[in-house]
Scaffold this motif. Structure first.
Motif, PDB file in Angstrom:
ATOM      1  N   TRP A  80       0.815  -1.210   0.000  1.00 41.12           N
ATOM      2  CA  TRP A  80       0.000   0.000   0.000  1.00 41.12           C
ATOM      3  C   TRP A  80       0.850   1.262   0.000  1.00 41.12           C
ATOM      4  O   TRP A  80       0.338   2.359  -0.140  1.00 41.12           O
ATOM      5  CB  TRP A  80      -0.944   0.008   1.191  1.00 41.12           C
ATOM      6  N   ARG A  81       2.152   1.091   0.181  1.00 40.43           N
ATOM      7  CA  ARG A  81       3.027   2.264   0.060  1.00 40.43           C
ATOM      8  C   ARG A  81       3.030   2.783  -1.372  1.00 40.43           C
ATOM      9  O   ARG A  81       3.345   3.942  -1.622  1.00 40.43           O
ATOM     10  CB  ARG A  81       4.452   1.916   0.508  1.00 40.43           C
ATOM     11  N   ASN A  82       2.715   1.898  -2.314  1.00 41.13           N
ATOM     12  CA  ASN A  82       2.535   2.335  -3.697  1.00 41.13           C
ATOM     13  C   ASN A  82       1.125   2.886  -3.861  1.00 41.13           C
ATOM     14  O   ASN A  82       0.175   2.385  -3.264  1.00 41.13           O
ATOM     15  CB  ASN A  82       2.737   1.168  -4.664  1.00 41.13           C
ATOM     16  N   SER A  83       0.984   3.916  -4.676  1.00 36.07           N
ATOM     17  CA  SER A  83      -0.330   4.499  -4.914  1.00 36.07           C
ATOM     18  C   SER A  83      -1.220   3.504  -5.660  1.00 36.07           C
ATOM     19  O   SER A  83      -0.745   2.508  -6.218  1.00 36.07           O
ATOM     20  CB  SER A  83      -0.197   5.785  -5.736  1.00 36.07           C
ATOM     21  N   PHE A  84      -2.508   3.795  -5.683  1.00 34.43           N
ATOM     22  CA  PHE A  84      -3.468   2.919  -6.356  1.00 34.43           C
ATOM     23  C   PHE A  84      -3.123   2.720  -7.827  1.00 34.43           C
ATOM     24  O   PHE A  84      -3.101   1.587  -8.328  1.00 34.43           O
ATOM     25  CB  PHE A  84      -4.872   3.505  -6.207  1.00 34.43           C
ATOM     26  N   ILE A  85      -2.838   3.802  -8.546  1.00 35.70           N
ATOM     27  CA  ILE A  85      -2.523   3.679  -9.972  1.00 35.70           C
ATOM     28  C   ILE A  85      -1.196   2.944 -10.170  1.00 35.70           C
ATOM     29  O   ILE A  85      -1.056   2.146 -11.114  1.00 35.70           O
ATOM     30  CB  ILE A  85      -2.496   5.062 -10.650  1.00 35.70           C
ATOM     31  N   GLU A  86      -0.236   3.159  -9.296  1.00 35.88           N
ATOM     32  CA  GLU A  86       1.019   2.402  -9.384  1.00 35.88           C
ATOM     33  C   GLU A  86       0.747   0.908  -9.235  1.00 35.88           C
ATOM     34  O   GLU A  86       1.326   0.077  -9.955  1.00 35.88           O
ATOM     35  CB  GLU A  86       1.989   2.862  -8.299  1.00 35.88           C
TER      36      GLU A  86
END
Length: 243
Positions: A80-86
């Motif tokens: 979840w440290r990555n954004s949704f689009i990532e």
């Protein structure tokens, strides 16, 4: 060359925008990207804005889809440290790069809306108690010192949503098309909205605006379940939990 065929069954603006960075990313690898001929859209303008204006989309296909919904079961395997689009990009085997949805329509700015604060608190998929929405809108206007004379409420020229919140005692701003909505969002200084397709569109416009030297302030009312889902969240959006 790999052919990627996208399908999703929900049809909303945000449902399509969540995959909007993929065509260009795959084109960089020399792959082709097509939209399944049964990909759902709630109205034709969604297809035209998200896919029809995208120069990296090769066309329609009836082939078995292998992008979009078929890849979403991988989403929760990424941090979840990555954004949704990532995480959407990672679920499709791509290195993460984008944090906002993308549109390839170039909005036309309206100088008369440069100080405007836009309200759009209608939604198709999520409903909120009227008093919660009213309290949230009042709080946003007061907290950020927005002048009442600068506030405009979106009114659509045709039926767009199942659940439209009540009107406020401010000047209406009629939206004639999804492309005009992009123009308005690119022109105004702040947007008070709810967790909806309009919020995703504003995030796409904001992502482009950052490169152009102008940011749109986005305030978004979201349910606790929506916030905890970690989907359709975008950096730079001011989220407020309500029900």
């Amino acid at each position: 060359m790999t052919r990627h065929v996208l399908f999703q069954p929900w049809g909303g603006l945000g449902d399509n925008l969540q995959f909007s960075t993929l065509p260009e990313r795959f084109a960089e690898r020399g792959d082709s990207f097509l939209i399944h001929d049964r990909n759902a859209v709630r109205n034709p303008e969604i297809h035209e804005l998200v896919w029809g204006c995208n120069p990296f989309v090769s066309g329609l296909s009836s082939e078995e889809p292998n992008a979009g919904m078929p890849r979403l079961d991988r989403l929760n395997s990424f941090s979840w440290r990555n954004s949704f689009i990532e995480r959407i990009e990672m679920a499709h085997g791509l290195e993460p790069r984008h944090c906002h949805p993308r549109i390839h329509y170039q909005p036309q700015r309206d100088p008369s809306l440069a100080e405007a604060v836009l309200i759009d608190v209608g939604s198709t998929t999520t409903t909120y108690a009227a008093n919660v929405v009213h309290d949230y809108v009042s709080r946003m206007l007061q907290r950020y010192g927005h002048r009442l004379e600068d506030v405009r409420q979106v009114v659509f020229a045709g039926p767009v949503r199942q659940h439209d919140a009540s009107r406020y005692n401010v000047a209406p701003l009629e939206i004639s098309s999804i492309f005009r909505y992009c123009d308005v969002l690119a022109s105004c200084k702040a947007f008070v909205t709810v967790w909806s397709g309009a919020h995703a569109l504003a995030a796409a416009v904001r992502g482009a605006g950052e490169k152009a030297g102008r940011e749109l302030d986005i305030h978004c009312l979201i349910t606790a379940n929506g916030f905890n889902s970690r989907i359709h969240h975008f950096p730079g959006v001011d989220y407020h939990i309500g029900s």
